[in-house]
Write a protein that holds these residues in place. Structure first.
Motif, mmCIF file in Angstrom:
data_model
loop_
_atom_site.group_PDB
_atom_site.id
_atom_site.type_symbol
_atom_site.label_atom_id
_atom_site.label_comp_id
_atom_site.label_asym_id
_atom_site.label_seq_id
_atom_site.Cartn_x
_atom_site.Cartn_y
_atom_site.Cartn_z
ATOM 1 N N GLN A 159 29.313 32.845 33.274
ATOM 2 C CA GLN A 159 29.890 33.642 34.473
ATOM 3 C C GLN A 159 31.430 33.837 34.334
ATOM 4 O OE1 GLN A 159 28.001 33.789 36.686
ATOM 5 N NE2 GLN A 159 26.486 32.031 36.772
ATOM 6 N N PRO A 160 32.033 34.619 35.024
ATOM 7 C CA PRO A 160 33.339 35.262 34.713
ATOM 8 C C PRO A 160 34.204 34.157 34.883
ATOM 9 C CG PRO A 160 32.423 36.403 36.515
ATOM 10 C CD PRO A 160 31.405 35.202 36.513
ATOM 11 N N ALA A 161 35.439 34.356 34.237
ATOM 12 C CA ALA A 161 36.466 33.197 33.894
ATOM 13 C C ALA A 161 36.643 32.685 35.211
ATOM 14 C CB ALA A 161 37.497 34.003 33.317
ATOM 15 N N GLY A 162 37.102 31.510 35.091
ATOM 16 C CA GLY A 162 37.816 30.812 36.492
ATOM 17 C C GLY A 162 36.530 30.598 37.477
ATOM 18 N N ARG A 199 34.176 40.602 43.247
ATOM 19 C CA ARG A 199 32.879 39.943 43.343
ATOM 20 C C ARG A 199 31.743 41.048 43.441
ATOM 21 N NH1 ARG A 199 31.702 34.412 46.754
ATOM 22 N NH2 ARG A 199 33.535 33.365 46.160
ATOM 23 N N CYS A 200 32.055 42.087 44.333
ATOM 24 C CA CYS A 200 30.947 43.308 44.173
ATOM 25 C C CYS A 200 31.094 43.835 42.951
ATOM 26 C CB CYS A 200 31.564 44.144 45.309
ATOM 27 S SG CYS A 200 31.108 43.509 46.993
ATOM 28 N N ARG A 201 32.297 44.118 42.395
ATOM 29 C CA ARG A 201 32.266 44.754 40.892
ATOM 30 C C ARG A 201 31.566 44.061 39.802
ATOM 31 N NH1 ARG A 201 37.596 46.775 42.372
ATOM 32 N NH2 ARG A 201 38.522 44.672 41.818
ATOM 33 N N GLN A 202 31.715 42.666 39.849
ATOM 34 C CA GLN A 202 30.836 41.793 39.011
ATOM 35 C C GLN A 202 29.349 41.453 39.465
ATOM 36 O OE1 GLN A 202 33.419 38.364 38.858
ATOM 37 N NE2 GLN A 202 34.784 39.072 37.403
ATOM 38 N N GLY A 203 29.037 41.966 40.416
ATOM 39 C CA GLY A 203 27.667 41.407 40.874
ATOM 40 C C GLY A 203 27.555 40.078 41.313
ATOM 41 N N ARG A 204 28.493 39.444 42.038
ATOM 42 C CA ARG A 204 28.289 38.276 42.265
ATOM 43 C C ARG A 204 28.073 37.849 43.897
ATOM 44 N NH1 ARG A 204 33.896 36.027 40.498
ATOM 45 N NH2 ARG A 204 33.140 34.067 41.688
ATOM 46 N N SER A 205 27.591 36.910 44.129
ATOM 47 C CA SER A 205 27.098 36.838 45.442
ATOM 48 C C SER A 205 28.472 36.537 46.453
ATOM 49 C CB SER A 205 26.277 35.512 45.945
ATOM 50 O OG SER A 205 26.733 34.410 45.303
ATOM 51 N N LEU A 206 28.367 36.668 47.745
ATOM 52 C CA LEU A 206 29.618 36.618 48.652
ATOM 53 C C LEU A 206 29.534 35.485 49.545
ATOM 54 C CD1 LEU A 206 29.965 40.463 49.638
ATOM 55 C CD2 LEU A 206 30.896 39.222 47.854
ATOM 56 N N LEU A 261 29.657 30.939 49.245
ATOM 57 C CA LEU A 261 30.466 29.867 48.588
ATOM 58 C C LEU A 261 30.414 29.632 47.087
ATOM 59 C CD1 LEU A 261 30.313 26.750 50.901
ATOM 60 C CD2 LEU A 261 32.027 28.432 50.663
ATOM 61 N N TYR A 262 29.101 30.153 46.462
ATOM 62 C CA TYR A 262 28.836 30.165 45.045
ATOM 63 C C TYR A 262 29.005 30.932 44.168
ATOM 64 C CZ TYR A 262 25.883 26.596 47.812
ATOM 65 O OH TYR A 262 25.565 25.618 48.585
ATOM 66 N N GLY A 263 29.311 32.328 44.628
ATOM 67 C CA GLY A 263 29.688 33.239 43.592
ATOM 68 C C GLY A 263 28.606 33.604 42.406
ATOM 69 N N THR A 264 27.360 33.468 42.567
ATOM 70 C CA THR A 264 26.484 33.504 41.522
ATOM 71 C C THR A 264 26.044 35.206 41.082
ATOM 72 O OG1 THR A 264 24.854 33.292 43.368
ATOM 73 C CG2 THR A 264 25.346 31.411 42.256
ATOM 74 N N HIS A 265 25.688 35.104 39.947
ATOM 75 C CA HIS A 265 25.301 36.293 39.487
ATOM 76 C C HIS A 265 24.187 36.897 40.305
ATOM 77 C CE1 HIS A 265 27.965 37.892 36.477
ATOM 78 N NE2 HIS A 265 28.006 37.014 35.915
ATOM 79 N N LEU A 266 23.904 38.076 40.717
ATOM 80 C CA LEU A 266 23.055 38.715 41.345
ATOM 81 C C LEU A 266 22.254 39.628 40.231
ATOM 82 C CD1 LEU A 266 24.403 39.478 44.877
ATOM 83 C CD2 LEU A 266 23.125 37.345 43.957
ATOM 84 N N ALA A 267 21.170 40.409 40.688
ATOM 85 C CA ALA A 267 20.389 41.034 39.954
ATOM 86 C C ALA A 267 21.006 42.632 40.035
ATOM 87 C CB ALA A 267 18.823 41.271 40.111
#
Length: 599
Positions: A27-30, A583-590, A592-598
């Motif tokens: 996952q991204p740093a931090g 998060r939108c640039r990295q494709g992460r959920s919006l 509490l978890y900020g997980t990677h999306l497809a």
């Protein structure tokens, strides 16, 4: 139970496909993954990029199925192959259900794409089966587990309640037979999956008198009835969730044995109050993923063709504000889901407050996003268009005003007791309540209770406000958060005085004033959940550990209460906006978890 169609051929249930090649493992740093269930990541990958026009499980395909009022068969086949139904069966019965928070995360990829699919193929079977998992005997539980693990479906036949809509209107009656057992008669106008269900969990009237012992729960199927006719009626069209299959169900002199009763005769209402706590937390905890998708589409609409990648000024506040609301809603939903495992005998009021509050917040957020989307909100995909569909689906998902009335019936009668005995007196709940993704004890349906006046979150609010006042952090955002926390403590004091005065005045429990106080109380709990989650992230170096999102979220909740909330510091808006764009640039959920999306 199948009298109007041939038995279904149930596919095997292999594990979902692994991550596609090239998907990053880190996952991204931090970023803190908060224990993302591998099953959720696999389902997200299997469903693919929702913005790919050629994806048969993407936004365009699902919107076209919605237009045609058709079940998205390709996606249902994928979910069947992934063995999704095993998520709804407790682990001791051969399924994968141990943790409701993880279940919500497994389902979010589905709800992020289509609420109708999430309901029709997904959690309807769990909501039906929950009464059996809670109070059924081993034979009933094993029979229902076999249905679900074999790829079948279970549907729920609700009892009639006040303010009934099509789903809740009319009911079944069950009369005792002299030789034992019951005869069922009646009809329901709208039962999801009535045409394809292999079994039904029915709330039927077994006493002519109203009251807590008026109804019983009966398990119908999977075997056909020994006598009588169960008719699956024509499909009906609903304004929302048009891809789900609702149809009528009619029972004529259907004989069921005594051992069809789940629990005891007359347990219907208490059993509903116990088992419906699951849906009260799980529905908000999954449908917010749909708003996540619309927010992502609004970010795309606001930043397209912008050379600096920044939205126009008029859209910035809406994007940041809706993102803060999503985090607040997730804080409340996740807290409720974790409470059902950690403190199941004290989660009754919190679960009702989650379901009572969140549908209105999410609906308001959709209206706010409409101002950013503009005409794009009516596109038919893949990059926009989810707004119009979600605006239709949300009321059906929450059962409209009926769902609100059910939660009011839980909260309103308890307000005066809470005010006199609990607020400012009870201890803080366990710390694990506010650490999303942390391990939980295995969830046990039988531990759910439908009584008690333990308030899990007001003690968190009072204590967090005191800690902020005693040890103010550096900078204006910590100071703003301390001030907002103090405002909510004062709101709780005012609520206590008003609830005590209302009870002393002799007004009826459901006096309009009492309902208004319940509205305010539930919003106070939402603020408390935000503070609890924020404090729970203190040891992490993440966005959630910083105060900006909590300042913005609490400020928006306070304005809904009409509290004297000062202007939000510009730094809070800027930090929250930067996070949602990143998060939108990295494709992460919006969430509490900020997980990677497809996609």
């Amino acid at each position: 139970m199948s009298t109007a169609r041939p038995p279904a051929e149930h596919p095997a249930a292999p594990h979902p496909a692994p991550h596609p090649a090239g998907q990053p493992d880190r996952q991204p740093a931090g970023y803190r993954d908060a224990g993302e269930p591998e099953r959720a990541a696999r389902l997200e990958a299997a469903l693919g990029d929702p913005f790919d026009p050629a994806n048969p499980h993407g936004h365009r395909a699902l919107l076209h199925a919605d237009d045609a009022r058709a079940v998205p068969e390709a996606t249902e086949a994928l979910l069947a192959g992934a063995g999704l139904a095993a998520e709804f069966v407790p682990h001791h019965l051969g399924g994968r259900l141990r943790d409701l928070e993880q279940l919500a995360r497994v389902l979010r990829p589905l709800f992020r794409r289509d609420l109708a699919l999430g309901y029709g193929f997904g959690i309807t079977s769990l909501f039906a089966a929950s009464a059996v998992w809670t109070a059924g005997d081993p034979r009933q539980q094993q029979a229902l587990a076999r249905v679900l693990l074999g790829g079948g479906r279970v549907s729920i036949v609700h009892r009639e309640v006040a303010h009934a809509n099509a789903i809740l209107r009319h009911e079944l009656t069950a009369l005792r037979e002299p030789g034992g057992g019951f005869v069922l008669n009646g009809r329901k106008d709208a039962v999801i999956n009535a045409a394809t269900a292999d079994a039904f969990v029915a709330y039927a009237r077994t006493s002519p008198k109203d009251g807590p012992a008026s109804h019983s729960v009966l398990l119908l199927g999977p075997q056909p009835p020994a006598r009588g006719e169960l008719r699956r009626l024509a499909r009906i069209e609903t304004p929302g969730m048009r891809g789900a299959h609702f149809s009528g169900l009619e029972l004529r002199d259907v004989a069921v044995p005594e051992d069809a009763v789940v629990g005891s005769v007359g347990d219907g209402v208490p059993l509903a109050l116990r088992s419906f706590q699951i849906s009260h937390c799980l529905i908000p905890g999954t449908v917010l993923a749909g708003v996540d998708s619309v927010l992502r589409q609004a970010v795309r609409a606001a930043t397209d063709n912008r050379p600096d990648g920044q939205p126009a000024r008029r859209g910035r506040r809406a994007l940041a504000g809706v993102f803060a609301d999503l985090l607040a809603c997730d804080a409340m939903a996740v807290t409720g889901l974790r409470a059902l495992s950690l403190v199941p005998r004290d989660a009754y009021l919190l679960a009702a407050a989650v379901k009572y509050t969140m549908p209105d917040l999410l609906r308001e957020d959709l209206e706010e996003l409409a101002t950013v989307l503009g005409a794009r909100g009516y596109d038919r995909g893949p990059f926009a268009g989810g707004y119009e569909k979600l605006a239709r689906d949300l009321p059906v998902a929450g059962l409209g005003h009926s769902g609100t009335a059910v939660c009011q019936a839980v909260l309103v009668p308890q307000l005066s007791t809470l005010a006199r005995t609990t607020w400012f007196r009870n201890d803080e709940p366990p710390d694990g309540l506010f650490t999303p993704g942390a391990p939980l004890p295995a969830f046990e349906h039988r531990n759910l209770a439908h009584f008690g006046t333990q308030d899990l979150l007001t003690a968190t609010l009072v204590a967090a406000a005191a800690r902020l006042q005693a040890q103010p952090g550096p900078g204006p955002l910590h100071q703003a958060l301390a001030h907002l926390a103090g405002l909510f403590v004062e709101e709780l004091r005012t609520l206590r005085a008003r609830c005590i005065a209302l009870a002393a005045s002799g007004h009826a429990a459901f006096d309009p004033q009492a309902c208004a106080l319940a509205d305010r109380y539930a919003l106070v709990l939402a603020a408390a959940a935000c503070l609890g989650i924020w404090e729970g992230q203190a040891a992490a170096d993440t966005f959630l550990a910083r105060p900006a999102w909590a300042v913005l979220a609490l400020g928006r909740i306070g304005r809904r209460l009409g509290a004297p909330v000062p202007p939000t510091p510009p730094q809070a808006d800027a930090e929250v906006l930067a996070e949602v764009l990143e998060r939108c640039r990295q494709g992460r959920s919006l969430d509490l978890y900020g997980t990677h999306l497809a996609g």
